[in-house]
Design a protein around this motif. Structure first.
Motif, PDB file in Angstrom:
ATOM      1  N   ILE A 113       0.844  -1.197   0.000  1.00  0.00           N
ATOM      2  CA  ILE A 113       0.000   0.000   0.000  1.00  0.00           C
ATOM      3  C   ILE A 113       0.885   1.255   0.000  1.00  0.00           C
ATOM      4  O   ILE A 113       0.470   2.331  -0.447  1.00  0.00           O
ATOM      5  N   LEU A 114       2.135   1.089   0.470  1.00  0.00           N
ATOM      6  CA  LEU A 114       3.057   2.229   0.524  1.00  0.00           C
ATOM      7  C   LEU A 114       3.469   2.729  -0.861  1.00  0.00           C
ATOM      8  O   LEU A 114       4.082   3.790  -0.983  1.00  0.00           O
ATOM      9  N   VAL A 115       3.135   1.963  -1.912  1.00  0.00           N
ATOM     10  CA  VAL A 115       3.414   2.428  -3.269  1.00  0.00           C
ATOM     11  C   VAL A 115       2.774   3.800  -3.486  1.00  0.00           C
ATOM     12  O   VAL A 115       3.316   4.641  -4.203  1.00  0.00           O
ATOM     13  N   TRP A 116       1.640   4.025  -2.841  1.00  0.00           N
ATOM     14  CA  TRP A 116       0.980   5.327  -2.952  1.00  0.00           C
ATOM     15  C   TRP A 116       1.892   6.467  -2.512  1.00  0.00           C
ATOM     16  O   TRP A 116       1.820   7.572  -3.051  1.00  0.00           O
ATOM     17  N   LEU A 117       2.724   6.195  -1.525  1.00  0.00           N
ATOM     18  CA  LEU A 117       3.628   7.255  -1.049  1.00  0.00           C
ATOM     19  C   LEU A 117       4.671   7.630  -2.103  1.00  0.00           C
ATOM     20  O   LEU A 117       5.146   8.759  -2.130  1.00  0.00           O
ATOM     21  N   VAL A 118       5.032   6.670  -2.957  1.00  0.00           N
ATOM     22  CA  VAL A 118       5.970   6.972  -4.047  1.00  0.00           C
ATOM     23  C   VAL A 118       5.378   8.080  -4.923  1.00  0.00           C
ATOM     24  O   VAL A 118       6.064   9.039  -5.289  1.00  0.00           O
ATOM     25  N   ILE A 119       4.089   7.938  -5.223  1.00  0.00           N
ATOM     26  CA  ILE A 119       3.378   8.892  -6.084  1.00  0.00           C
ATOM     27  C   ILE A 119       3.098  10.191  -5.318  1.00  0.00           C
ATOM     28  O   ILE A 119       3.349  11.297  -5.811  1.00  0.00           O
ATOM     29  N   ILE A 120       2.555  10.031  -4.099  1.00  0.00           N
ATOM     30  CA  ILE A 120       2.148  11.208  -3.315  1.00  0.00           C
ATOM     31  C   ILE A 120       3.334  12.121  -3.021  1.00  0.00           C
ATOM     32  O   ILE A 120       3.253  13.336  -3.184  1.00  0.00           O
ATOM     33  N   THR A 121       4.463  11.536  -2.617  1.00  0.00           N
ATOM     34  CA  THR A 121       5.614  12.384  -2.289  1.00  0.00           C
ATOM     35  C   THR A 121       6.185  13.048  -3.540  1.00  0.00           C
ATOM     36  O   THR A 121       6.537  14.223  -3.506  1.00  0.00           O
ATOM     37  N   ALA A 122       6.236  12.290  -4.653  1.00  0.00           N
ATOM     38  CA  ALA A 122       6.824  12.858  -5.878  1.00  0.00           C
ATOM     39  C   ALA A 122       5.954  13.984  -6.426  1.00  0.00           C
ATOM     40  O   ALA A 122       6.428  15.117  -6.610  1.00  0.00           O
ATOM     41  N   PHE A 123       4.676  13.707  -6.665  1.00  0.00           N
ATOM     42  CA  PHE A 123       3.809  14.720  -7.257  1.00  0.00           C
ATOM     43  C   PHE A 123       3.413  15.779  -6.230  1.00  0.00           C
ATOM     44  O   PHE A 123       3.271  16.952  -6.572  1.00  0.00           O
ATOM     45  N   GLY A 124       3.257  15.364  -4.972  1.00  0.00           N
ATOM     46  CA  GLY A 124       2.924  16.321  -3.916  1.00  0.00           C
ATOM     47  C   GLY A 124       4.014  17.370  -3.758  1.00  0.00           C
ATOM     48  O   GLY A 124       3.745  18.570  -3.701  1.00  0.00           O
ATOM     49  N   THR A 125       5.259  16.920  -3.716  1.00  0.00           N
ATOM     50  CA  THR A 125       6.376  17.857  -3.602  1.00  0.00           C
ATOM     51  C   THR A 125       6.386  18.811  -4.797  1.00  0.00           C
ATOM     52  O   THR A 125       6.522  20.024  -4.643  1.00  0.00           O
ATOM     53  N   ASP A 126       6.218  18.249  -5.976  1.00  0.00           N
ATOM     54  CA  ASP A 126       6.263  19.021  -7.213  1.00  0.00           C
ATOM     55  C   ASP A 126       5.197  20.124  -7.211  1.00  0.00           C
ATOM     56  O   ASP A 126       5.504  21.300  -7.437  1.00  0.00           O
ATOM     57  N   ILE A 127       3.958  19.745  -6.924  1.00  0.00           N
ATOM     58  CA  ILE A 127       2.843  20.700  -6.986  1.00  0.00           C
ATOM     59  C   ILE A 127       2.941  21.738  -5.867  1.00  0.00           C
ATOM     60  O   ILE A 127       2.830  22.942  -6.103  1.00  0.00           O
ATOM     61  N   CYS A 128       3.189  21.283  -4.633  1.00  0.00           N
ATOM     62  CA  CYS A 128       3.272  22.217  -3.498  1.00  0.00           C
ATOM     63  C   CYS A 128       4.463  23.169  -3.667  1.00  0.00           C
ATOM     64  O   CYS A 128       4.365  24.359  -3.340  1.00  0.00           O
ATOM     65  N   ALA A 129       5.585  22.632  -4.184  1.00  0.00           N
ATOM     66  CA  ALA A 129       6.747  23.492  -4.396  1.00  0.00           C
ATOM     67  C   ALA A 129       6.428  24.553  -5.442  1.00  0.00           C
ATOM     68  O   ALA A 129       6.819  25.715  -5.312  1.00  0.00           O
ATOM     69  N   TYR A 130       5.669  24.153  -6.460  1.00  0.00           N
ATOM     70  CA  TYR A 130       5.300  25.094  -7.517  1.00  0.00           C
ATOM     71  C   TYR A 130       4.481  26.249  -6.943  1.00  0.00           C
ATOM     72  O   TYR A 130       4.813  27.423  -7.157  1.00  0.00           O
ATOM     73  N   PHE A 131       3.438  25.937  -6.174  1.00  0.00           N
ATOM     74  CA  PHE A 131       2.582  26.995  -5.632  1.00  0.00           C
ATOM     75  C   PHE A 131       3.297  27.829  -4.564  1.00  0.00           C
ATOM     76  O   PHE A 131       3.177  29.053  -4.538  1.00  0.00           O
TER      77      PHE A 131
END
Lengths: 282, 282
Positions: free
Chosen positions: A146-164
């Motif tokens: 289930i932790l595979v979700w964290l691979v996606i969440i951390t990668a895209f989450g960092t990207d989007i939050c860093a952008y804003f």
């Protein structure tokens, strides 16, 4: 912007693959590895370096096949089953040896080849192929996949939050020579966003791992940015803007997954070493 | 010629290390890996490529340390010993990830680095460091580590027999673009010599493996020549004649051990896969 959002919808099938997890995701990782390696090699055309894609395909397919056999070997309880031999780490050694050997033999048409042709092939197989493979391994881990979700969440989450965070508060440049638009404020916003999103995920979907989700959210967010910058360095040196145009407005597979290549191994190693092996001592 | 013979005596301590075998040879392989990686990297100076030697040292030392820990882990029968966790193949994955990651991060001083700097570092660690490491693994294999002699016998046997066969009967060029003096007659003489020497070794020192010694003598002799030619390709592209002058008249460590780097893995994989795993099926 509209193309970007619409094209984002192309990512939806990928979501389905992550939801299905297990062998479906394992196969998905194989396909993404192969596509990303193709884009990586193509980027070197500009530098007149010609890595060998067939070697990479054989090597990456062999890596996933060996992983499958090892999975079966470890779960086979019958002591006399021939598949048992694949539980040995020797096959990983053999994979490394075969991969490097094939790339070196590629140089034997000495007049047509440059040393770089072999070295890019090796680098591509390990950087793109192997890094992505660890996500496939994670997908096969019972109870922890289930932790595979964290691979996606951390990668895209960092990207989007860093952008804003960067757009609204960005002042101090992070590394202008590699990526001129990135700021320290964006980086901090990205890390905070990643930790919060990972925490929310833990709270709702993996309560028993909540603390670990927060730690992974922090660690993976940092490596995520390194993944992004690594891809920028390669593209800058290659003299290209994007690795491809597979997803209009988003670039190629490798442009989308540059951070995932780094968060994947971090989540995988955290899961195996901290969460799984830790049980040995308890 | 006199210097060459005298310098050959410098190889005697190496013979002692092979005779002692086991951990002494394991440590010897580590030292040779590090020296060979140094020579390999130095060769790229001519091409204005600057691989990172400290990364290679850390990576290669870590590889040998992990190998030691795994050796202890597999032989520890107490189920609760912390060292047990090192029996997992995850550590090899972690080693690959750490090595490639370190080399990629080395690029972050983007103005000072070329992509080649990282790619040569990766190639050197896997080609020189890892290939040599398999000999260390072989040295730790109980009952089978006598086969380490075949690594030496096939590499040097092929070299010497090919030389004499080539000088006396050589007519048809083997690959004039890579190594102009090599002939098909020499290659065949080298293979025959290697098979005969390996057979003699089997007859006197490892009778139970006689057939296998002959097979290894044949296979390793062929890869031995590929090892020699691979080193020639690198040196030719680097524009140097020898990797070093550590042993006067013999060049550097890597000039002497270019074939050993290839025969080592072949003998190791033959021992593990054919001789050791085969027992599973019997």
């Amino acid at each position: 912007m509209k193309t970007r959002v619409l094209s984002g919808l192309i990512m939806l099938p990928l979501l389905v693959i992550v939801i299905l997890n297990g062998w479906v995701l394992y196969a998905g990782c194989l396909v993404i590895s192969l596509m990303a390696a193709y884009e990586f090699f193509r980027g070197f055309r500009e530098l007149d370096i010609k890595p060998n894609y067939p070697i990479a395909v054989c090597s990456i397919v062999a890596l996933y096949l060996l992983g499958m056999l090892r999975y079966l070997a470890i779960r086979t309880t019958d002591g006399f089953s021939p598949v048992r031999v694949f539980s040995s780490e020797t096959w990983i050694y053999l994979w490394i040896f075969g991969t490097v050997l094939a790339c070196l033999l590629y140089l034997f048409s000495i007049e047509k080849r440059k040393l770089e042709d072999a070295m890019v092939t090796i680098t591509g197989i390990f950087y793109v192929g192997f890094f992505c493979y660890t996500i496939g391994e994670l997908a096969l881990m019972q109870e922890l996949n289930i932790l595979v979700w964290l691979v996606i969440i951390t990668a895209f989450g960092t990207d989007i939050c860093a952008y804003f965070a960067g757009v609204t508060m960005g002042k101090h440049k992070l590394c202008p020579k590699i990526s001129p638009k990135k700021t320290w404020e964006g980086a901090i916003g990205g890390i905070l966003g990643s930790v919060i999103l990972s925490g929310l995920f833990g709270l709702f979907f993996a309560k028993e791992f909540l603390i670990h989700c927060l730690v992974i959210g922090f660690l993976a967010s940092i490596v995520s940015m390194f993944g992004d910058l690594t891809a920028s360095i390669f593209k800058r040196k290659m003299g290209i803007k994007d690795y491809g145009n597979l997803i209009p407005g988003h670039g190629g597979i490798l442009d989308r997954f540059d951070s995932v290549l780094f968060t994947g191994p971090v989540v995988y190693f955290y899961a195996v070493i901290i969460l799984q092996m830790f049980c040995f001592w308890l």
